[in-house]
Design an enzyme around this catalytic site. Structure first.
Site, PDB file in Angstrom:
ATOM      1  N   SER A 165      16.947  38.050  20.012  1.00 22.74           N
ATOM      2  CA  SER A 165      17.095  36.506  19.897  1.00 22.74           C
ATOM      3  C   SER A 165      15.578  35.993  19.726  1.00 22.74           C
ATOM      4  CB  SER A 165      17.420  35.976  21.285  1.00 22.74           C
ATOM      5  OG  SER A 165      16.925  34.538  21.544  1.00 22.74           O
ATOM      6  N   TYR A 184      16.342  36.268  30.144  1.00 21.08           N
ATOM      7  CA  TYR A 184      17.119  36.678  28.784  1.00 21.08           C
ATOM      8  C   TYR A 184      15.939  36.786  27.861  1.00 21.08           C
ATOM      9  CZ  TYR A 184      19.782  35.615  24.613  1.00 21.08           C
ATOM     10  OH  TYR A 184      20.694  35.638  23.225  1.00 21.08           O
TER      11      TYR A 184
END
Length: 245
Positions: free
Chosen positions: A140, A153
């Site tokens: 990401s 995350y």
């Protein structure tokens, strides 16, 4: 020409589903992995078959090493080979770090990092034996730059990048490429919880002034799996509209 076989984790929706469709359209037999979204995965596999492709749905919680190994064994039993592994399955948690429990932290890492390890660990002996293989991981933009209220995350996706670069060096002599895709803001279920105001702000921050699509990320994955991507390894492609440069 022998049909290549691809296993895409977290493929019942979003980027994973778009990847499965594109790889199938390019002639791959595709194993559509899911954990709980059985109906969606089976519908996608049926859609691919209806369009003349070859696909099966395979259940596994990739955070469980035994389940991931069984999944890879099932794919090998069905197709006798595995050429492309796309490690896409992932979860997130949004909020302040000091409000996060240890169990919530562990879940993010169990799926996003351990899941990549388990799937690669299961697939690599086969790929090394055949001296060929493509592994594509999905990180990401937060794994590149870090995101407030997404510490777990961000840390997990940064680990995926480090994992991919190191593994690329390790298995390159065996003819296996390992690359990573780090998307920007994409129209997926994971981002569906964002408010319209949040999405508008993210569009404004993005030089191309729009949200990306799962299909645009899937095209990057398909490129890395293709003959055109054969000299890429240890790389991080960032389909992000310029939000991180």
């Amino acid at each position: 020409m022998t049909r290549r076989v691809a296993l895409v984790t977290g493929a019942s929706k979003g980027i994973g589903a778009a990847t499965a469709r594109i790889l199938a359209a390019e002639g791959c037999a595709v194993a559509v992995n899911y954990n709980r979204s059985k109906a969606e995965a089976e519908a996608l596999a049926a859609e691919i078959r209806d369009n003349g492709g070859t696909a099966i749905a395979v259940q596994a919680d990739v955070s469980d090493g035994a389940a991931a190994a069984k999944m890879v064994d099932n794919v090998l039993e069905k197709f006798c080979q595995l050429d492309i592994l796309v490690c896409n399955a992932g979860v997130t948690w949004q909020g302040l770090l000091h409000e996060m429990t240890a169990e919530e932290w562990r879940k993010v890492f169990a799926v996003d990092v351990d899941g990549v390890f388990h799937c690669c660990h299961a697939a690599l002996p086969h790929m090394i034996h055949r001296k060929t293989g493509r592994i594509i991981t999905v990180s990401s933009m937060w794994g590149v730059t870090g995101g407030a209220c997404e510490v777990a995350y961000s840390a997990a996706k940064a680990a995926v990048i480090g994992f991919s670069k190191a593994l690329a060096k390790e298995v390159g002599p065996s003819g296996i490429t390992v690359n990573c895709v780090a998307p920007g803001v994409i129209a997926t279920d994971m981002n569906s919880r964002l408010t319209e105001a949040d999405l508008a702000a993210l569009r404004e921050e993005t030089p191309l002034e729009r949200i990306g699509t799962p299909e645009e990320v899937a095209q990057s994955i398909a490129f890395l799996a293709s003959d055109a991507g054969s000299f890429y390894t240890g790389q991080v492609l960032q389909p992000n509209g310029g939000i991180v440069i």
